[in-house]
Design an enzyme around this catalytic site. Structure first.
Site, short mmCIF file in Angstrom:
data_model
loop_
_atom_site.label_atom_id
_atom_site.label_comp_id
_atom_site.label_asym_id
_atom_site.label_seq_id
_atom_site.Cartn_x
_atom_site.Cartn_y
_atom_site.Cartn_z
N HIS A 54 0.41 6.54 1.86
CA HIS A 54 1.55 7.43 2.11
C HIS A 54 1.18 8.90 1.91
O HIS A 54 1.70 9.76 2.62
CB HIS A 54 2.73 7.07 1.21
N HIS B 211 -1.53 -0.01 -3.82
CA HIS B 211 -0.99 -0.41 -2.52
C HIS B 211 -0.13 -1.67 -2.60
O HIS B 211 0.94 -1.72 -2.01
CB HIS B 211 -2.09 -0.60 -1.48
#
Length: 418
Positions: free
Chosen positions: A84, A197
């Site tokens: 992100h 993640h």
């Protein structure tokens, strides 16, 4: 013994509801406080510190003050990009905070036939930290395949490999669609593998490797994360003691609020009876001061799904003292109108799946584009989500978005061709 804190997936700025945004930040502050109270020598954040590479400036301001407070205590913070907060053009907030001396990126490639990585040495403990950042799967797999593992394996000392990827061998069953990297592509024999993640915690011991650790999401960036919190998933970070080897990591629970999970199956009931059932179900739960995740599922025998009044449910729960109410109606349908719902815990994977379906219907002769088109599309989507920075002019914003898109696509267009 030395100590370090291993955090990941803070996703600051992910929550849009003010109360949840505040809880998200409280979790971050509580984790830093707890780590400092445990006299850590350094901290690691394994990607996705922010939910976007150019996050909301108020979020950045508050996060910077907290990170600066940690550095002022003499505790370094080592980070890598997550999927992100990654930026191919070095315009991520991670880069800005590093320039300001608040954090330190540890992913430093060395050019060559194989991908070499330079170690960052922690001054106090002598720990050596390196690793890779999160990228789209096609590029990420290439990086791991080209990695000069032998050099990393030959290095002496206490070595930490920082990464932001799911590992195929340890991937949760319900995360089957999530892209992953085979463990055999990782360097062997290092003392600690700091993962990010995957939004669910896990600590894995595999022969030939030090502890392979995922702290999971610190609070939760998606509704599915918060629902897992309400169903008992603990959030937090790992505290690790080490000398030559790492001791068994200790999970430190960080929960800024209590959660309550309510699920109501209305299968076979008409919309009126379903509402009565929902009312009775609400009455059986103590929701005072809690974040309530209310899931309504099943097929109504008659009536419309809109007859189930979400506003009424929210008012009822709030009148009983609920702190936040989130209502999930995705599993609710009617016999008259069937709707297709998609359950997906990994949003980027869902986006890639949709892009793949669209690409398959196009006449694209470029095989390379067909192979990587879904990943490229998702990366481009991330760039288009970035907001205009304060003080940034429209022309500057448009040029920045174009340059980032060029970097993703691997092209360099002149102004006449843009």
């Amino acid at each position: 013994m030395y100590r370090f804190a291993h955090l990941s997936d803070c996703h600051l700025g992910a929550q849009k509801q003010p109360e949840l945004r505040e809880l998200e930040f409280q979790a971050f502050r509580m984790a830093l406080d707890d780590a400092l109270e445990n006299d850590v020598d350094f901290m690691i954040i394994a990607g996705d510190l922010f939910h976007s590479n150019i996050p909301n400036m108020e979020t950045v301001k508050r996060a910077t003050l907290e990170l600066r407070r940690v550095r002022d205590e003499g505790v370094p913070i080592y980070v890598n990009y997550g999927s992100h907060d990654y930026s191919p053009s070095n315009t991520s907030m991670i880069d800005i905070l590093e320039t300001a001396g608040v954090i330190e990126k540890v992913v430093r490639p060395i050019p060559g036939k194989k991908l070499g990585l330079e170690f960052t040495v922690d001054e106090k403990t002598g720990a050596k930290i390196t690793g890779l950042s999160g990228r789209s799967r096609a590029l990420e797999v290439d990086y791991f395949r080209n990695l000069d593992r032998e050099v990393l394996e030959a290095e002496d000392g206490f070595r930490i490999f920082l990464f932001h990827s799911a590992i195929t061998q340890f991937k949760p069953v319900d995360f089957a669609e999530m892209d992953s990297i085979d463990l055999n592509l990782f360097p062997r024999g290092l003392e600690y593998y700091a993962g990010g993640h995957v939004h669910r915690r896990g600590c894995y011991m595999e022969e030939g490797y030090g502890p392979i650790v995922y702290p999971g999401a610190l609070f939760g960036s998606y509704a599915g994360d918060l629902e897992e919190n309400a169903r008992g998933e603990k959030r937090g970070y790992y505290l690790v003691e080490f000398r030559e080897k790492a001791k068994t990591p200790q999970f430190r629970v960080i929960m800024p609020a209590e959660f309550e999970y309510i699920e109501c199956d209305v299968t076979g009931k008409n919309s009126h009876d379903a509402s009565l059932l929902i009312g009775r179900e609400m009455g059986e739960h103590d929701v005072k001061g809690k974040v309530v995740m209310f899931k309504i599922r099943g097929e109504l025998s008659s009536g419309r799904t809109s007859d189930i009044d979400s506003a009424w449910i929210r008012r009822e729960l709030e009148s009983r003292g609920a702190r936040v109410v989130q209502i999930n109606r995705h599993g609710l349908s009617t016999r008259e109108i069937q709707k297709v719902r998609v359950a997906e815990s990994d949003i980027p994977a869902l986006e890639r799946r949709i892009f793949r379906e669209k690409l398959s219907g196009l006449d694209i002769r470029n095989k390379s584009l067909m192979k990587r088109g879904d990943s490229l599309a998702v990366e481009l989507l991330r760039k288009l989500e970035n907001e205009m920075a304060p003080g940034e002019k429209k022309e500057e914003y448009e040029r920045r978005v174009i340059e980032e898109a060029e970097a993703v696509m691997g092209v360099n267009l002149d102004d006449d061709n843009r």
